[in-house]
Design a protein around this motif. Structure first.
Motif, PDB file in Angstrom:
ATOM      1  N   VAL A 241       0.825  -1.212   0.000  1.00 25.15           N
ATOM      2  CA  VAL A 241       0.000   0.000   0.000  1.00 25.15           C
ATOM      3  C   VAL A 241       0.863   1.268   0.000  1.00 25.15           C
ATOM      4  CG1 VAL A 241      -1.704   1.314   1.342  1.00 25.15           C
ATOM      5  CG2 VAL A 241      -1.958  -1.164   1.077  1.00 25.15           C
ATOM      6  N   HIS A 242       2.062   1.203   0.578  1.00 29.34           N
ATOM      7  CA  HIS A 242       2.902   2.398   0.708  1.00 29.34           C
ATOM      8  C   HIS A 242       3.172   3.111  -0.614  1.00 29.34           C
ATOM      9  CE1 HIS A 242       4.853   1.152   4.806  1.00 29.34           C
ATOM     10  NE2 HIS A 242       3.689   1.749   4.952  1.00 29.34           N
ATOM     11  N   HIS A 243       3.261   2.357  -1.718  1.00 31.71           N
ATOM     12  CA  HIS A 243       3.652   2.990  -2.991  1.00 31.71           C
ATOM     13  C   HIS A 243       2.866   2.464  -4.185  1.00 31.71           C
ATOM     14  CE1 HIS A 243       7.054   4.774  -0.904  1.00 31.71           C
ATOM     15  NE2 HIS A 243       7.306   3.579  -0.399  1.00 31.71           N
ATOM     16  N   THR A 244       1.743   1.814  -3.946  1.00 35.18           N
ATOM     17  CA  THR A 244       1.002   1.203  -5.049  1.00 35.18           C
ATOM     18  C   THR A 244      -0.417   1.738  -5.108  1.00 35.18           C
ATOM     19  OG1 THR A 244       2.269  -0.836  -4.678  1.00 35.18           O
ATOM     20  CG2 THR A 244       0.358  -0.973  -6.134  1.00 35.18           C
ATOM     21  N   ALA A 245      -0.768   2.284  -6.257  1.00 34.57           N
ATOM     22  CA  ALA A 245      -2.124   2.727  -6.566  1.00 34.57           C
ATOM     23  C   ALA A 245      -2.182   2.907  -8.078  1.00 34.57           C
ATOM     24  CB  ALA A 245      -2.455   4.040  -5.861  1.00 34.57           C
ATOM     25  N   ILE A 248      -0.301   5.959  -9.265  1.00 37.39           N
ATOM     26  CA  ILE A 248       1.098   6.196  -8.892  1.00 37.39           C
ATOM     27  C   ILE A 248       2.009   5.477  -9.882  1.00 37.39           C
ATOM     28  CG2 ILE A 248       2.881   5.783  -7.165  1.00 37.39           C
ATOM     29  CD1 ILE A 248       0.813   6.115  -5.022  1.00 37.39           C
ATOM     30  N   PRO A 249       2.847   6.219 -10.599  1.00 38.80           N
ATOM     31  CA  PRO A 249       3.685   5.581 -11.619  1.00 38.80           C
ATOM     32  C   PRO A 249       5.009   5.071 -11.066  1.00 38.80           C
ATOM     33  CG  PRO A 249       3.972   7.945 -11.724  1.00 38.80           C
ATOM     34  CD  PRO A 249       2.951   7.691 -10.637  1.00 38.80           C
ATOM     35  N   PHE A 250       5.524   4.025 -11.681  1.00 40.70           N
ATOM     36  CA  PHE A 250       6.944   3.696 -11.605  1.00 40.70           C
ATOM     37  C   PHE A 250       7.576   4.359 -12.818  1.00 40.70           C
ATOM     38  CE2 PHE A 250       5.960   0.876  -8.274  1.00 40.70           C
ATOM     39  CZ  PHE A 250       7.156   0.484  -7.681  1.00 40.70           C
ATOM     40  N   THR A 251       8.636   5.129 -12.608  1.00 37.65           N
ATOM     41  CA  THR A 251       9.166   6.023 -13.626  1.00 37.65           C
ATOM     42  C   THR A 251      10.556   5.594 -14.071  1.00 37.65           C
ATOM     43  OG1 THR A 251       7.979   7.801 -12.490  1.00 37.65           O
ATOM     44  CG2 THR A 251       9.581   8.440 -14.173  1.00 37.65           C
ATOM     45  N   PRO A 252      10.824   5.598 -15.368  1.00 34.16           N
ATOM     46  CA  PRO A 252      12.192   5.321 -15.836  1.00 34.16           C
ATOM     47  C   PRO A 252      13.187   6.308 -15.244  1.00 34.16           C
ATOM     48  CG  PRO A 252      10.635   5.271 -17.664  1.00 34.16           C
ATOM     49  CD  PRO A 252       9.880   5.794 -16.488  1.00 34.16           C
ATOM     50  N   ALA A 253      14.427   5.864 -15.082  1.00 38.79           N
ATOM     51  CA  ALA A 253      15.450   6.684 -14.423  1.00 38.79           C
ATOM     52  C   ALA A 253      15.618   8.047 -15.082  1.00 38.79           C
ATOM     53  CB  ALA A 253      16.779   5.933 -14.409  1.00 38.79           C
ATOM     54  N   THR A 254      15.474   8.115 -16.400  1.00 38.68           N
ATOM     55  CA  THR A 254      15.673   9.382 -17.110  1.00 38.68           C
ATOM     56  C   THR A 254      14.580  10.396 -16.799  1.00 38.68           C
ATOM     57  OG1 THR A 254      14.525   8.421 -19.021  1.00 38.68           O
ATOM     58  CG2 THR A 254      16.952   8.339 -19.012  1.00 38.68           C
ATOM     59  N   GLU A 258      13.222  12.820  -7.676  1.00 36.16           N
ATOM     60  CA  GLU A 258      13.283  12.339  -6.295  1.00 36.16           C
ATOM     61  C   GLU A 258      12.180  12.911  -5.417  1.00 36.16           C
ATOM     62  OE1 GLU A 258      16.603  11.831  -2.736  1.00 36.16           O
ATOM     63  OE2 GLU A 258      16.758  13.545  -4.114  1.00 36.16           O
ATOM     64  N   ALA A 259      11.998  14.211  -5.465  1.00 29.01           N
ATOM     65  CA  ALA A 259      11.015  14.863  -4.607  1.00 29.01           C
ATOM     66  C   ALA A 259       9.604  14.399  -4.928  1.00 29.01           C
ATOM     67  CB  ALA A 259      11.126  16.378  -4.752  1.00 29.01           C
ATOM     68  N   GLN A 260       9.311  14.312  -6.227  1.00 28.74           N
ATOM     69  CA  GLN A 260       7.973  13.892  -6.631  1.00 28.74           C
ATOM     70  C   GLN A 260       7.717  12.439  -6.236  1.00 28.74           C
ATOM     71  OE1 GLN A 260       7.103  14.410 -10.756  1.00 28.74           O
ATOM     72  NE2 GLN A 260       4.961  13.818 -10.538  1.00 28.74           N
ATOM     73  N   ALA A 261       8.719  11.589  -6.386  1.00 26.98           N
ATOM     74  CA  ALA A 261       8.555  10.181  -6.037  1.00 26.98           C
ATOM     75  C   ALA A 261       8.295  10.011  -4.548  1.00 26.98           C
ATOM     76  CB  ALA A 261       9.793   9.393  -6.454  1.00 26.98           C
ATOM     77  N   GLN A 262       9.037  10.754  -3.724  1.00 26.43           N
ATOM     78  CA  GLN A 262       8.890  10.580  -2.280  1.00 26.43           C
ATOM     79  C   GLN A 262       7.618  11.236  -1.748  1.00 26.43           C
ATOM     80  OE1 GLN A 262      10.854   8.449  -1.547  1.00 26.43           O
ATOM     81  NE2 GLN A 262      12.974   8.817  -2.108  1.00 26.43           N
ATOM     82  N   LEU A 263       7.283  12.401  -2.250  1.00 29.43           N
ATOM     83  CA  LEU A 263       6.132  13.136  -1.723  1.00 29.43           C
ATOM     84  C   LEU A 263       4.810  12.674  -2.324  1.00 29.43           C
ATOM     85  CD1 LEU A 263       5.106  15.439   0.082  1.00 29.43           C
ATOM     86  CD2 LEU A 263       5.541  17.022  -1.810  1.00 29.43           C
ATOM     87  N   PHE A 264       4.782  12.513  -3.650  1.00 33.39           N
ATOM     88  CA  PHE A 264       3.531  12.174  -4.310  1.00 33.39           C
ATOM     89  C   PHE A 264       3.417  10.696  -4.682  1.00 33.39           C
ATOM     90  CE2 PHE A 264       4.439  16.664  -5.732  1.00 33.39           C
ATOM     91  CZ  PHE A 264       3.598  17.248  -4.790  1.00 33.39           C
ATOM     92  N   GLY A 265       4.529   9.966  -4.557  1.00 31.84           N
ATOM     93  CA  GLY A 265       4.490   8.538  -4.869  1.00 31.84           C
ATOM     94  C   GLY A 265       4.398   7.673  -3.638  1.00 31.84           C
ATOM     95  N   THR A 266       4.194   8.287  -2.475  1.00 30.83           N
ATOM     96  CA  THR A 266       4.058   7.570  -1.204  1.00 30.83           C
ATOM     97  C   THR A 266       2.649   7.783  -0.672  1.00 30.83           C
ATOM     98  OG1 THR A 266       6.396   7.973  -0.762  1.00 30.83           O
ATOM     99  CG2 THR A 266       5.053   7.256   1.083  1.00 30.83           C
ATOM    100  N   VAL A 267       2.079   6.749  -0.084  1.00 27.37           N
ATOM    101  CA  VAL A 267       0.683   6.774   0.352  1.00 27.37           C
ATOM    102  C   VAL A 267       0.601   6.800   1.881  1.00 27.37           C
ATOM    103  CG1 VAL A 267      -1.509   5.514   0.347  1.00 27.37           C
ATOM    104  CG2 VAL A 267      -0.065   5.533  -1.707  1.00 27.37           C
ATOM    105  N   HIS A 268      -0.201   7.709   2.391  1.00 24.70           N
ATOM    106  CA  HIS A 268      -0.574   7.694   3.807  1.00 24.70           C
ATOM    107  C   HIS A 268      -1.834   6.847   3.936  1.00 24.70           C
ATOM    108  CE1 HIS A 268      -1.501   9.390   7.859  1.00 24.70           C
ATOM    109  NE2 HIS A 268      -2.748   9.188   7.444  1.00 24.70           N
ATOM    110  N   CYS A 269      -1.776   5.811   4.774  1.00 28.05           N
ATOM    111  CA  CYS A 269      -2.934   4.930   4.933  1.00 28.05           C
ATOM    112  C   CYS A 269      -3.305   4.839   6.406  1.00 28.05           C
ATOM    113  CB  CYS A 269      -2.620   3.535   4.383  1.00 28.05           C
ATOM    114  SG  CYS A 269      -4.049   2.419   4.395  1.00 28.05           S
ATOM    115  N   ASP A 270      -4.569   5.083   6.700  1.00 24.46           N
ATOM    116  CA  ASP A 270      -5.077   4.952   8.063  1.00 24.46           C
ATOM    117  C   ASP A 270      -5.557   3.528   8.300  1.00 24.46           C
ATOM    118  OD1 ASP A 270      -4.740   7.615   9.009  1.00 24.46           O
ATOM    119  OD2 ASP A 270      -6.455   8.242   7.786  1.00 24.46           O
TER     120      ASP A 270
END
Length: 352
Positions: A241-245, A248-254, A258-270
């Motif tokens: 659940v932390h990073h899957t929806a 939420i994309p998995f992005t090629p290295a190019t 970093e900031a977008q992956a950590q902030l918007f690619g991470t899920v807060h779950c109650d």
């Protein structure tokens, strides 16, 4: 629990408005300084409470009537997940200031789980450095269709199980395949991983025969195996659940930011409050990916600060069967345009 998702945002909108300008250090500067402060009293209070909770669970298993055993397995396994979270903070050096204290406490609390501390620490920190980066991240990265097609039928079948209704077994596969082979590590890391693996194997070689000798095979199943399986259920569920929806994309290295992956690619779950308590708020996960230096007892304060600034863009959800059904029905194979393609969609497209 609830069947509703709290918030899902449009990833493409986030990408176009923030990807180029947002930097991780800018997010870090927006957080209150106190979220990074280690508090020895809070850290060791967490340890004491967690030990008492695990002890309570085992005491209940020892004296409770048989019909309460399943509930006690769930309670004890969840409390043992809290042991892992303490080791998790140690692996990030956010438990104590001294490295040797982190290493010692991390080893001790991962012992009952038969989890090598250093191999987990190294691999998990790699996940943090490459969160949702295609072909790099080692946590729940979706297979690319070409790789999936190249697999033997048995491998495809296993992958479908782990991405489907048997997701809760995936943590066991990850544990067994990635954390005991020290030859995969290099230099000083190899020696540390070897030490951790030998420590837990040595512990198991003594503890398991002793447990069986004193309580029988059923005692081994009752007091260790079933709580351990509950722990792995939570490990699989939390990490999935932390990073899957679907959004939420998995992005090629190019293209990875970093900031977008950590902030918007991470899920807060109650999760239910008792789970949050026993597992030390590890699912308040967005601030943990902004900085692994934030101790678990400061995650909620950090999340409040993040939510105040980026509340319209971060992902927040609530644990429920509908959430797990959506993930395990839709998030299967990598797709460059839609992020994910389900097995049904992929196989239907292959026939056309």
């Amino acid at each position: 629990m609830t069947l509703s998702t709290i918030k899902v945002t449009d990833t493409n909108l986030v990408s176009t408005t923030t990807a180029e300008s947002l930097r991780l250090r800018d997010i870090l500067k927006s957080l209150p300084r106190e979220v990074f402060a280690k508090n020895r009293q809070k850290a060791w209070t967490t340890v004491v409470i967690n030990v008492l909770m695990v002890g309570l669970g085992y005491w209940g298993l020892a004296i409770a009537p048989w019909y309460l055993t399943p509930l006690l397995w769930i309670f004890t396994g969840t409390a043992l997940t809290g042991f892992f979270v303490i080791g998790h903070d140690c692996g990030h050096r956010s438990f104590a200031n001294r490295r040797w204290v982190n290493d010692l406490v991390g080893h001790i609390f991962m012992l009952p789980l038969i989890y090598p501390f250093h191999s987990w620490r190294i691999l998990h920190n790699y996940h943090h450095a490459h969160t949702n980066k295609l072909e790099e991240d080692n946590a729940w990265q979706p297979f690319q269709p070409e790789f999936y097609d190249s697999m033997p039928k048995a491998g495809q079948w296993g992958y479908r199980l782990m991405r489907g209704r048997f997701w809760w077994l995936a943590s066991i596969i990850h544990w067994s395949m990635m954390h005991f082979d020290w030859t995969k590590f290099q230099g000083k890391e190899r020696q540390k991983v070897k030490l951790s693996a030998l420590v837990v194997l040595g512990f198991a070689s003594v503890a398991f025969p002793l447990l069986i000798a004193t309580t029988g095979v059923w005692g081994f199943v009752k007091f260790w195996l079933l709580p351990w399986l509950v722990y792995h259920f939570w490990m699989s569920t939390f990490t999935l659940v932390h990073h899957t929806a679907p959004e939420i994309p998995f992005t090629p290295a190019t293209q990875w930011n970093e900031a977008q992956a950590q902030l918007f690619g991470t899920v807060h779950c109650d999760y239910p409050r008792w789970v949050e308590f026993l597992c030390h708020d590890i699912n308040v996960h967005i601030p943990h990916h902004i900085s692994t230096a934030i101790p678990s007892y400061n995650l909620r304060l950090a999340h409040s600060a993040i939510k105040e600034k980026w509340g319209d863009s971060i992902r927040e959800t609530r644990f429920s069967w509908s959430l797990m059904k959506q993930i395990t029905d839709e998030c299967h194979l990598y797709d460059s345009e839609d992020y994910y393609k389900s097995f049904n969609e992929y196989h239907a497209g292959s026939k056309n």
